[in-house]
Design a protein around this motif. Structure first.
Motif, short mmCIF file in Angstrom:
data_model
loop_
_atom_site.label_atom_id
_atom_site.label_comp_id
_atom_site.label_asym_id
_atom_site.label_seq_id
_atom_site.Cartn_x
_atom_site.Cartn_y
_atom_site.Cartn_z
N ILE A 250 -6.81 -8.70 11.11
CA ILE A 250 -7.66 -9.03 9.97
C ILE A 250 -7.45 -10.50 9.65
CG2 ILE A 250 -8.18 -8.55 7.56
CD1 ILE A 250 -7.14 -5.71 8.01
N ALA A 251 -8.52 -11.24 9.59
CA ALA A 251 -8.43 -12.70 9.58
C ALA A 251 -8.22 -13.28 8.18
CB ALA A 251 -9.71 -13.30 10.18
N GLY A 252 -7.40 -14.32 8.15
CA GLY A 252 -7.28 -15.20 7.00
C GLY A 252 -6.99 -14.51 5.68
N ASN A 253 -7.71 -14.93 4.65
CA ASN A 253 -7.49 -14.42 3.30
C ASN A 253 -7.80 -12.93 3.17
OD1 ASN A 253 -6.90 -17.09 2.54
ND2 ASN A 253 -9.05 -17.52 2.10
N ASP A 254 -8.63 -12.40 4.08
CA ASP A 254 -8.97 -10.97 4.03
C ASP A 254 -7.74 -10.09 4.19
OD1 ASP A 254 -11.52 -11.93 3.88
OD2 ASP A 254 -12.23 -11.06 5.75
N LEU A 255 -6.75 -10.56 4.95
CA LEU A 255 -5.56 -9.76 5.18
C LEU A 255 -4.78 -9.52 3.89
CD1 LEU A 255 -3.63 -8.27 7.02
CD2 LEU A 255 -2.53 -10.46 7.55
N VAL A 256 -4.72 -10.54 3.04
CA VAL A 256 -4.02 -10.39 1.77
C VAL A 256 -4.70 -9.32 0.92
CG1 VAL A 256 -3.36 -11.55 -0.37
CG2 VAL A 256 -3.21 -12.77 1.82
N THR A 257 -6.03 -9.33 0.90
CA THR A 257 -6.78 -8.33 0.14
C THR A 257 -6.49 -6.93 0.68
OG1 THR A 257 -8.53 -9.95 -0.23
CG2 THR A 257 -9.07 -7.66 -0.66
N PHE A 258 -6.52 -6.78 2.01
CA PHE A 258 -6.24 -5.48 2.62
C PHE A 258 -4.84 -4.98 2.23
CE2 PHE A 258 -4.06 -3.04 5.83
CZ PHE A 258 -4.94 -2.01 6.09
N LEU A 259 -3.85 -5.83 2.36
CA LEU A 259 -2.47 -5.40 2.12
C LEU A 259 -2.25 -4.94 0.69
CD1 LEU A 259 -0.51 -8.06 4.19
CD2 LEU A 259 -0.66 -5.60 4.65
N LYS A 260 -2.84 -5.63 -0.26
CA LYS A 260 -2.68 -5.24 -1.66
C LYS A 260 -3.27 -3.85 -1.89
CE LYS A 260 -2.42 -9.90 -3.59
NZ LYS A 260 -3.07 -10.94 -4.43
N GLN A 261 -4.43 -3.57 -1.26
CA GLN A 261 -5.04 -2.26 -1.44
C GLN A 261 -4.28 -1.18 -0.66
OE1 GLN A 261 -9.35 -2.39 -0.90
NE2 GLN A 261 -9.45 -4.41 -1.86
N PHE A 262 -3.77 -1.52 0.50
CA PHE A 262 -2.97 -0.57 1.28
C PHE A 262 -1.73 -0.15 0.50
CE2 PHE A 262 0.50 0.23 4.29
CZ PHE A 262 -0.06 1.23 5.08
N ILE A 263 -1.08 -1.10 -0.14
CA ILE A 263 0.11 -0.80 -0.94
C ILE A 263 -0.25 0.12 -2.10
CG2 ILE A 263 1.80 -1.84 -2.51
CD1 ILE A 263 1.78 -4.27 -0.55
N ASP A 264 -1.40 -0.11 -2.73
CA ASP A 264 -1.84 0.73 -3.85
C ASP A 264 -2.04 2.19 -3.42
OD1 ASP A 264 -1.75 -1.41 -5.57
OD2 ASP A 264 -3.90 -1.86 -5.45
N PHE A 265 -2.36 2.40 -2.15
CA PHE A 265 -2.55 3.75 -1.65
C PHE A 265 -1.23 4.50 -1.47
CE2 PHE A 265 -6.97 3.14 -1.02
CZ PHE A 265 -7.54 4.35 -0.65
N GLY A 266 -0.12 3.79 -1.50
CA GLY A 266 1.17 4.42 -1.33
C GLY A 266 1.47 4.86 0.09
#
Length: 418
Positions: A250-266
């Motif tokens: 996942i490229a660039g700034n999009d990866l940060v967005t993905f990781l934050k949401q992945f963490i929220d999923f537990g």
């Protein structure tokens, strides 16, 4: 590919559009880029050496989706140039770094690269860019204008041209090594997620071959457009598929967005995540309690515990402070500047063809990651391969595996000679 490609040898007669570059994979585009050159002698743009000064171009993602990468690349380029100038320059000439913002945009990348070659008359270009930009610059600028073009970015492969050099990893170095290691450590069900362009799809294609070759299972694959802000549906499908390991591009700034949401999923303790792009520029964006456990398959991490790397980091910190980080892209940029310097000195000139010849097989023994070398056949590089795991400390990774220096393997590429 069924046949070996000798550089850019099967172009279409029409100019590639921005839509072409975005939609086609790297190898497909490059193999579609050279027929129009047959019988055509392009104008050569001689490097400008004025008053004992030689110009080196740096294109960087200062703005746009890739802006997260820019600081490390810029700082490492400056450090290399400052060190070289302090030791007398190159062939008696001071190096001047010409910096252009490619805006993480294909059309702007073409414009800026053309400007650097035709107007600024740089001796070579180093370019931090995404795959769609890199393909466009290689096929529409570097090859037709006969300009040295060095990429410090790992990528999916596909560019096989005389004037293109890559100091980032290709699939056999950072994907084909990671798949068997992760399958053994975490389980055999893999879920692949990539940005929907050449890098994401090309990298996932290489991973699927490695998954099959190792007898593992593909639990699913997903692709998302650049700028994706909502990842919950993809994350839920990965969870429902019973994946053991998610391999992501996942490229660039999009990866940060993905990781934050992945963490929220537990899911952090249920599905292990691995990346070819995971570095010290990403982890600070995450809460300390959620930083640990992300896996990087890469050629460089600041935590690499060697005397050579420690000395490099001391010099870097002295120049830019303790709050600045060195990423794999930054380290490869530093290496790229030095490889160009060494090639010019070997050639005894800044003349393009002589420097290209000298770059083939050139080694940089003092690279922070370890002694690297440009393969004379494919113009990719022998690089270190390590697997690192992030910790709560944003710039510390635990090195779980050090596989040493790995040669690039790309049987379908043989670059042409002059």
């Amino acid at each position: 590919m069924a046949e070996k490609q000798s550089g850019l040898t099967s172009l279409t007669s029409r100019k590639l559009s921005r839509r072409d570059v975005l939609q086609l994979g790297g190898a497909a585009i490059v193999s579609a880029a050279a027929a129009s050159m047959v019988g055509w002698a392009p104008k050569r743009y001689a490097p400008a050496v004025v008053s004992s000064e030689v110009k080196l171009g740096l294109m960087n993602t200062l703005t746009g989706a890739g802006s997260i990468h820019a600081p490390s690349v810029l700082n490492c380029a400056k450090l290399a140039v400052d060190e070289i100038n302090a030791s007398g320059g190159v062939l008696g000439s001071r190096v001047f770094l010409e910096i252009e913002d490619n805006h993480t945009d294909v059309d702007i990348s073409i414009q800026k690269a053309t400007k650097l070659v035709k107007d600024t008359k740089v001796a070579a270009m180093i370019d931090m860019s995404f795959s769609n930009q890199r393909i466009a610059v290689a096929t529409q600028v570097a090859e037709p204008l006969k300009a040295i073009y060095i990429s410090p970015v790992f990528y999916e492969g596909g560019i096989c041209g005389r004037y293109f050099f890559n100091t980032g990893a290709i699939a056999n170095q950072n994907i084909e090594t990671m798949v068997p290691w992760a399958g053994k450590e975490f389980g055999k069900r893999f879920y692949l997620i990539g940005s929907d362009y050449a890098w994401g799809r090309g990298s996932a294609a290489a991973a699927k071959k490695a998954i099959d070759a190792n007898g593992f299972e593909l639990a699913g694959e997903e692709y998302a457009p650049l700028g994706q802000t909502e990842w919950s549906a993809i994350i839920q499908r990965m969870a429902d598929a019973g994946a053991n390991f998610g391999f992501l591009w996942i490229a660039g700034n999009d990866l940060v967005t993905f990781l934050k949401q992945f963490i929220d999923f537990g899911l952090k303790d249920k599905v292990r995540l691995g990346f070819t792009y995971m570095s010290e520029e990403v982890t600070p964006s995450l809460p300390p309690e959620n930083r640990a456990g992300l896996l990087a398959s890469t050629s460089y991490l600041m935590s690499l515990d060697t005397p050579q790397n420690k000395e490099f980091l001391d010099r870097f910190t002295a120049s830019f402070g303790k709050d600045q980080v060195v990423t794999a892209f930054g380290e490869a940029t530093y290496d790229s500047v030095y490889l160009w310097k060494l090639a010019c000195e070997k050639a005894g000139t800044f003349e393009t063809e002589a420097v290209v010849n000298a770059l083939e097989g050139m080694s940089f023994p003092d690279a922070p990651q370890g002694p690297i070398r440009i393969d004379p056949v494919t113009h990719n590089s022998t690089l270190r391969e390590i697997v690192g795991e992030s910790t709560e400390d944003p710039i510390k990774f635990n090195i779980l595996a050090d596989l040493g220096m790995i040669d690039p393997v790309w049987p379908d590429c043989v670059v042409p000679k002059a």
